[in-house]
Design an enzyme around this catalytic site. Structure first.
Site, short mmCIF file in Angstrom:
data_model
loop_
_atom_site.label_atom_id
_atom_site.label_comp_id
_atom_site.label_asym_id
_atom_site.label_seq_id
_atom_site.Cartn_x
_atom_site.Cartn_y
_atom_site.Cartn_z
N ASP A 139 0.82 -1.20 0.00
CA ASP A 139 0.00 0.00 0.00
C ASP A 139 0.86 1.26 0.00
O ASP A 139 1.87 1.35 0.71
CB ASP A 139 -0.87 -0.04 1.27
CG ASP A 139 -1.82 1.13 1.35
OD1 ASP A 139 -2.68 1.23 0.47
OD2 ASP A 139 -1.70 1.93 2.29
N GLU A 185 1.17 -0.71 -5.10
CA GLU A 185 0.05 0.22 -5.27
C GLU A 185 0.70 1.60 -5.38
O GLU A 185 1.10 2.20 -4.39
CB GLU A 185 -0.90 0.19 -4.08
CG GLU A 185 -2.17 0.99 -4.36
CD GLU A 185 -2.37 2.21 -3.47
OE1 GLU A 185 -3.29 2.98 -3.75
OE2 GLU A 185 -1.60 2.43 -2.51
C1 GLC Z 1 -3.99 3.45 -0.40
C2 GLC Z 1 -5.37 2.83 -0.24
C3 GLC Z 1 -6.32 3.86 0.29
C4 GLC Z 1 -5.81 4.36 1.62
C5 GLC Z 1 -4.34 4.83 1.52
C6 GLC Z 1 -3.73 5.00 2.87
O1 GLC Z 1 -3.98 4.44 -1.36
O2 GLC Z 1 -5.81 2.30 -1.47
O3 GLC Z 1 -7.63 3.35 0.42
O4 GLC Z 1 -6.62 5.41 2.05
O5 GLC Z 1 -3.53 3.91 0.83
O6 GLC Z 1 -3.42 3.75 3.45
#
Ligand code: GLC
Length: 597
Positions: free
Chosen positions: A278, A320
């Site tokens: 993430d 991500e």
């Molecule tokens: C990523 C997740 C999102 C979250 C962020 C902080 O972007 O997809 O939903 O708010 O990380 O963890």
């Protein structure tokens, strides 16, 4: 090059036995550059890196020794077949365990449903123990060693993973590595004055440094969580990129790296196949920049990848990174030369381009932007998706917009004002692993009551995070119902894709010009298979693509492999059938897939 000393090498032999020790040492020899190189650059100035590398390799050894036998078998298979996640049979599905089926146990009861749809890769949204109350949908983790008790236990996770493996499916879960909840043990100890735990976070005594950083930091949630620092009484100003209860970790401290690696290895040993990392771009901060995509963030990912490969070669890492295209591909290791990093990354550029083309009925921007980007390195794969649990960041660069005569800002604003549609045919054929967002297979709508939950009312992303509607799912066999049509369409795409070897990841996708500015055409080629051509009409009127496109795509003996309704007969073309070389008529929003020999 890094080498283990004799004592450590003996420890490896004793812990693993002859066969596994030999494999471990062979991997270490192969990976040593990828381990010691990045760690030396990251931590050479603050610690003795030979010591650090030895400690981390010993951590990997312990994890390798504790790895269950069935997972070692999986490792062996994946070392023989490192492209295991690139197969065209890989079809993803993403959901919150509770919203899909109540709990991890509940998920197990719905595996037949997923298999029926063709799913082979299940991504469960955050499931580790979050803080109480608002937790940003689970992205504020209080304990990385436990599953959220509302969803089940670590034992339930292991059982689920084993059951998925038995069905030839892989399990992906989220790992929130940029920040912890402020209820995490380190944060609590830091508050209590523990100096080592303070060092796990980025904490400043006053606003001087935060102000200097904030001069160049964009805000992630300007409306709901403005600023990037939070004042914590007794501690000072804590770096909080996202919400005030999500404390950013200090990766300049090697102890943070070591703990997070341990978490990865533990989860891998529970049976997790893919970790979604993430907020990967945010891991390293640098004054005077936006503190995203820093070279050190890549070094961290490279070292994580090499050390997890050493202990658990079957584990893959997925980035991500919702960033601009030139920066995005670097998370797959595409730097000046290929430097192994994440195995998978979300193709957010493709996602954005599909919405843009649908809104404008014009594929020129998509064609231009997608054809000029750097390809994903051959050992990696994109994850192709249409939407997810977050909002959409319009990744349209000003340069790409200008190249097709649009203003970048105006176009992004136009897109914000636009809406939704049906674009999964591209997601299934662009070359990445297609990822179905829970409920799309039933054409499920947004949750109209989302704002009724006081814990969620402030975050409108909950609008498109509805609970699974199993009553709708029960109607999926009825071809007259909307859900029946949607389910059959997605299952049809999954089936067709499985037989189309050109759709494996690792090949190339080339955008081709067509006679129509509303038809997106691309050719997939893979060294081991015949070429493939896809045509998609993004407009609400029928369009003709000139027949020459099949020859230009290099397809010999082209056959229609799959298509939605075509204009002339009104009938679905589901079976491979020879095609006539007349102009190809595409009904509004329809697609046609061709394969050659
Ligand atoms: C990523 C997740 C999102 C979250 C962020 C902080 O972007 O997809 O939903 O708010 O990380 O963890």
């Amino acid at each position: 090059m890094f080498r283990l000393d004799h004592e450590a090498e003996n420890a490896v032999r004793q812990r693993l036995g002859v066969l596994d020790a030999d494999a471990f040492l062979a991997r270490l020899e192969q990976l040593s550059f990828d381990i010691a190189g990045p760690l030396g650059q990251l931590y050479g100035s603050v610690t003795d890196t030979t010591r650090l590398v030895t400690d981390l390799v010993m951590d990997a050894l312990e994890a390798a020794a504790a790895r269950p036998a069935l997972l070692r078998l999986l490792d062996r298979r994946r070392e023989i077949d490192p492209g295991w996640f690139q197969r065209s049979r890989m079809i993803g599905y993403v959901c919150y365990a509770d919203r899909f089926a109540g709990s991890l146990r509940g998920v197990r009861h719905h595996l037949d449903y997923l298999a029926e749809l063709g799913v082979t890769y299940l991504h469960l949204m955050p499931l580790l123990q979050p803080r109480d109350g608002d937790s940003d949908g689970g992205y504020a983790v209080a304990d990385y060693g436990a599953v959220d008790p509302r969803l089940g236990s670590m034992a339930d996770l292991e059982v689920l993973a084993a059951e998925l493996h038995g069905r030839g499916m892989a399990l992906c879960i989220d790992l929130v590595l940029n920040h912890t909840a402020r209820e995490h043990e380190w944060a609590r100890k830091a508050l209590a004055g523990d100096p080592a735990c303070r060092e796990m976070y980025l904490i400043y005594p006053d606003r001087t440094i935060p102000d200097a950083y904030e001069a160049t930091l964009p805000e992630v949630f300007p409306d709901t969580a403005p600023g990037s620092f939070t004042e914590v009484p007794g501690l000072g100003w804590v770096w909080t990129t996202f919400h005030e209860y999500q404390w950013d970790l200090n990766y300049a401290n090697p102890a943070v790296f070591r703990h997070m690696l341990a978490t990865m290895l533990t989860l891998a040993n529970r049976g997790v196949d893919v970790l979604r990392l993430d907020a990967a771009p945010f891991l390293w901060k640098r004054p005077g920049t936006d503190s995203q995509n820093q070279p050190e963030a890549h070094l961290l990912l490279q070292a994580f990848r090499a050390l997890t490969r050493l202990a658990a070669p079957g584990l893959a890492l997925k980035a991500e990174a919702i960033v601009g295209p030139e920066m995005l591909v670097q998370y797959l290791g595409a730097h000046d030369r290929y430097q192994p990093e994440c195995d998978l990354a979300y193709d957010n550029q493709l996602m954005v381009m599909l919405w843009s083309a649908l809104a404008t009925r014009d594929v020129r921007l998509a064609g231009h932007a997608l054809s000029r980007r750097r390809p994903a390195p051959a050992p990696t794969a994109w994850v192709s998706y249409l939407r997810c649990h977050d909002d959409i960041g319009w990744a349209v660069s000003d340069a790409d917009a200008a190249a097709v005569g649009l203003g970048g800002f105006e176009h992004r604003r136009f897109l914000n004002e636009f809406f939704a549609g049906r674009l999964y045919a591209v997601v299934f054929s662009f070359g990445g692993i297609p990822l179905i967002y829970m409920g799309d297979e039933l054409a499920m709508t947004n949750d109209p009551g989302w704002a009724g939950d006081p814990g969620q009312a402030h975050d409108n992303r909950w609008m498109h995070r509805p609970r699974m509607d199993w009553a709708r799912a029960a109607r999926r066999g009825d071809p007259a119902s909307v859900e029946g049509r949607a389910f059959a369409a997605l299952r049809g795409l999954a089936r067709a894709r499985q037989d189309l070897l050109a759709l494996r990841s690792g090949g190339t996708t080339e955008i081709l010009p067509t006679g129509s500015q509303s038809v997106l055409a691309y050719r997939r080629a893979h060294p081991r298979s015949a070429p493939f051509l896809s045509l998609t009409n993004f407009s609400d009127v029928s369009q003709a693509a000139d027949s020459g496109i099949i020859a230009r795509a290099g397809l010999r003996d082209a056959r229609l492999a799959h298509a939605s309704t075509v204009v002339d007969t009104g009938a679905p073309w589901t079976d491979p059938a020879p095609i006539e070389l007349a102009p190809i008529e595409l009904a509004p929003w329809s697609f046609a897939w061709f394969s050659g020999t």
